[in-house]
Design a protein around this motif. Structure first.
Motif, PDB file in Angstrom:
ATOM      1  N   SER A  13      -0.974  12.228  -6.019  1.00 43.11           N
ATOM      2  CA  SER A  13      -0.064  11.091  -6.220  1.00 43.11           C
ATOM      3  C   SER A  13      -0.792   9.752  -6.141  1.00 43.11           C
ATOM      4  O   SER A  13      -0.193   8.701  -6.386  1.00 43.11           O
ATOM      5  CB  SER A  13       1.069  11.132  -5.183  1.00 43.11           C
ATOM      6  N   GLY A  14      -2.060   9.775  -5.782  1.00 44.14           N
ATOM      7  CA  GLY A  14      -2.859   8.548  -5.794  1.00 44.14           C
ATOM      8  C   GLY A  14      -2.532   7.570  -4.686  1.00 44.14           C
ATOM      9  O   GLY A  14      -2.503   6.355  -4.905  1.00 44.14           O
ATOM     10  N   VAL A  15      -2.309   8.072  -3.498  1.00 43.11           N
ATOM     11  CA  VAL A  15      -2.024   7.194  -2.364  1.00 43.11           C
ATOM     12  C   VAL A  15      -3.279   6.422  -1.958  1.00 43.11           C
ATOM     13  O   VAL A  15      -4.407   6.822  -2.245  1.00 43.11           O
ATOM     14  CB  VAL A  15      -1.482   8.005  -1.160  1.00 43.11           C
ATOM     15  N   ASP A  16      -3.077   5.303  -1.266  1.00 44.31           N
ATOM     16  CA  ASP A  16      -4.205   4.490  -0.795  1.00 44.31           C
ATOM     17  C   ASP A  16      -4.827   5.065   0.478  1.00 44.31           C
ATOM     18  O   ASP A  16      -6.017   4.859   0.741  1.00 44.31           O
ATOM     19  CB  ASP A  16      -3.737   3.062  -0.517  1.00 44.31           C
ATOM     20  N   LEU A  17      -4.018   5.763   1.263  1.00 50.05           N
ATOM     21  CA  LEU A  17      -4.484   6.328   2.534  1.00 50.05           C
ATOM     22  C   LEU A  17      -3.520   7.437   2.942  1.00 50.05           C
ATOM     23  O   LEU A  17      -2.330   7.378   2.608  1.00 50.05           O
ATOM     24  CB  LEU A  17      -4.551   5.236   3.611  1.00 50.05           C
ATOM     25  N   ILE A  18      -4.029   8.429   3.643  1.00 51.15           N
ATOM     26  CA  ILE A  18      -3.179   9.520   4.137  1.00 51.15           C
ATOM     27  C   ILE A  18      -3.185   9.510   5.659  1.00 51.15           C
ATOM     28  O   ILE A  18      -4.251   9.472   6.291  1.00 51.15           O
ATOM     29  CB  ILE A  18      -3.662  10.887   3.625  1.00 51.15           C
ATOM     30  N   PHE A  19      -1.999   9.536   6.243  1.00 51.28           N
ATOM     31  CA  PHE A  19      -1.835   9.676   7.687  1.00 51.28           C
ATOM     32  C   PHE A  19      -1.501  11.136   7.968  1.00 51.28           C
ATOM     33  O   PHE A  19      -0.457  11.635   7.553  1.00 51.28           O
ATOM     34  CB  PHE A  19      -0.720   8.759   8.183  1.00 51.28           C
ATOM     35  N   ALA A  20      -2.407  11.833   8.657  1.00 57.63           N
ATOM     36  CA  ALA A  20      -2.236  13.266   8.938  1.00 57.63           C
ATOM     37  C   ALA A  20      -1.863  13.443  10.400  1.00 57.63           C
ATOM     38  O   ALA A  20      -2.664  13.165  11.296  1.00 57.63           O
ATOM     39  CB  ALA A  20      -3.524  14.016   8.621  1.00 57.63           C
TER      40      ALA A  20
ATOM     41  N   TYR B 291       0.837  -1.197   0.000  1.00 62.80           N
ATOM     42  CA  TYR B 291       0.000   0.000   0.000  1.00 62.80           C
ATOM     43  C   TYR B 291       0.877   1.253   0.000  1.00 62.80           C
ATOM     44  O   TYR B 291       1.956   1.272   0.606  1.00 62.80           O
ATOM     45  CB  TYR B 291      -0.910   0.013   1.229  1.00 62.80           C
ATOM     46  N   LYS B 292       0.385   2.262  -0.651  1.00 62.64           N
ATOM     47  CA  LYS B 292       1.091   3.542  -0.683  1.00 62.64           C
ATOM     48  C   LYS B 292       0.432   4.477   0.325  1.00 62.64           C
ATOM     49  O   LYS B 292      -0.740   4.839   0.184  1.00 62.64           O
ATOM     50  CB  LYS B 292       1.035   4.141  -2.090  1.00 62.64           C
ATOM     51  N   ILE B 293       1.187   4.860   1.343  1.00 63.21           N
ATOM     52  CA  ILE B 293       0.663   5.697   2.432  1.00 63.21           C
ATOM     53  C   ILE B 293       1.310   7.077   2.370  1.00 63.21           C
ATOM     54  O   ILE B 293       2.535   7.214   2.485  1.00 63.21           O
ATOM     55  CB  ILE B 293       0.949   5.080   3.818  1.00 63.21           C
ATOM     56  N   GLY B 294       0.497   8.099   2.189  1.00 61.08           N
ATOM     57  CA  GLY B 294       0.997   9.466   2.258  1.00 61.08           C
ATOM     58  C   GLY B 294       1.015   9.936   3.702  1.00 61.08           C
ATOM     59  O   GLY B 294       0.098   9.635   4.466  1.00 61.08           O
TER      60      GLY B 294
END
Length: 328
Positions: free
Chosen positions: A94-101, A39-42
């Motif tokens: 960038s099309g990440v799967d999920l963003i951690f803010a 998974y790609k995580i921003g």
């Protein structure tokens, strides 16, 4: 002869089926590979400081413990609102799967940038006032997470300031443009009305302003309370130096600030709320839950820790009930 030919044909057909089955098994490993999706995580974080860094570490460990394979794209705004917005837009595109803010400003920026990508936040004080969720129990959108505001933290801190330190005028340095900070200051002011105490405010816009703002409080206050304001905490050593020079007891909002020179804090480990946020992200990535249905979580295990060296420098006698835990 014909029977032998038939036997040979059956044997060949059986071997073909076996090879085909092996091929299916290989296809099965492809299926298993899908389970091992990376998974790609921003990751967006407003500033660099130990508490936020610990929350990020906890988040990653939760995904690791759940067997989630992830590639992270961490970006830090260094306290710059423009950079914060740019980071949010870049992560979304960038099309990440999920963003951690990781912080209130970070979460607000990405929440404004997308209504489709799941967002999990932590290090947020008041998710409702920050307009990140509709309610704590039912977030209602694509955003959920863990807050860093235990309901007893501020009341316990103010009680300690009054009853243990005899404080009457409390100085607070904070970034008034940060919703997280404004909410805490307003809560402090409301509670102090009932305690015959007052707040003297000093507002900053950047970490470069912190020392001068703290110095502006000298002679006006008998104590300091540094809340979980990202701008101020990123420059905490400036506050510590002023507090030490003028023998002002300084309560802080989280444990890392105690280790960096604050007198004491009622708090919890930021690693833990990051880990809990990571557990929520796991449920979202696995398709078990949607952010809208995952209630915002409150930190657990509130406790008092103190910096013994700071206490001694202030001439405070250490009471037994204060000794639950000292910073290293």
């Amino acid at each position: 002869m014909r029977n032998n030919w038939k036997k040979a044909l059956i044997a060949v057909f059986g071997a073909t089926l076996l090879l085909s089955a092996c091929g299916t098994s290989s296809g099965g490993s492809t299926s298993a590979g899908e389970k091992e999706k990376v998974y790609k995580i921003g990751v967006t974080q407003i500033v660099e400081h130990p508490s936020l860094n610990a929350a990020y570490d906890g988040f990653k460990k939760a995904l690791e413990d759940a067997g989630i394979k992830a590639e992270y794209d961490p970006q830090i705004a260094q306290g710059d609102p423009t950079a914060n917005t740019t980071i949010a837009n870049n992560l979304v595109s960038s099309g990440v799967d999920l963003i951690f803010a990781n912080s209130t400003p970070s979460a607000q920026a990405v929440a404004s940038a997308t209504k489709d990508i799941p967002i999990v936040f932590t290090s947020v004080t008041d998710a409702v006032s920050a307009e990140l969720v509709e309610s704590m129990d039912s977030p209602g959108g694509n955003v959920t997470g863990t807050i860093d505001n235990h309901p007893d933290a501020i009341p316990n801190t103010l009680k300690f300031l009054k009853e243990e330190l005899g404080a009457k005028k409390v100085g607070m340095v904070f970034n008034s443009g940060e919703a997280n900070s404004r909410a805490q200051v307003d809560a402090v002011k409301e509670l102090l009305k009932e305690m015959d105490m007052t707040v003297v405010e000093a507002s900053v816009a950047t970490s470069a302003d912190v020392k001068q703002a703290t110095e502006s409080l000298i002679g006006k206050v008998d104590s300091l309370y540094i809340i979980t304001d990202n701008t101020v905490v990123s420059a905490l050593e400036s506050v510590v130096s002023v507090a030490n020079e003028h023998k002002l007891p300084m309560m802080v909002g989280e444990f890392d600030s105690v280790k960096r020179g604050g007198l004491a804090a009622y708090g919890f480990e930021y690693y833990d709320i990051g880990y809990e946020a990571g557990q929520m992200a796991v449920k979202i990535l696995k398709g078990e839950s949607k952010p809208a249905d995952l209630a915002v979580q409150v930190p657990q295990n509130l406790k008092l820790i103190m910096n013994e060296d700071t206490a001694k420098a202030l001439g405070l006698s250490i009471k037994d009930e204060w000794k639950a835990e000292f910073s290293e």
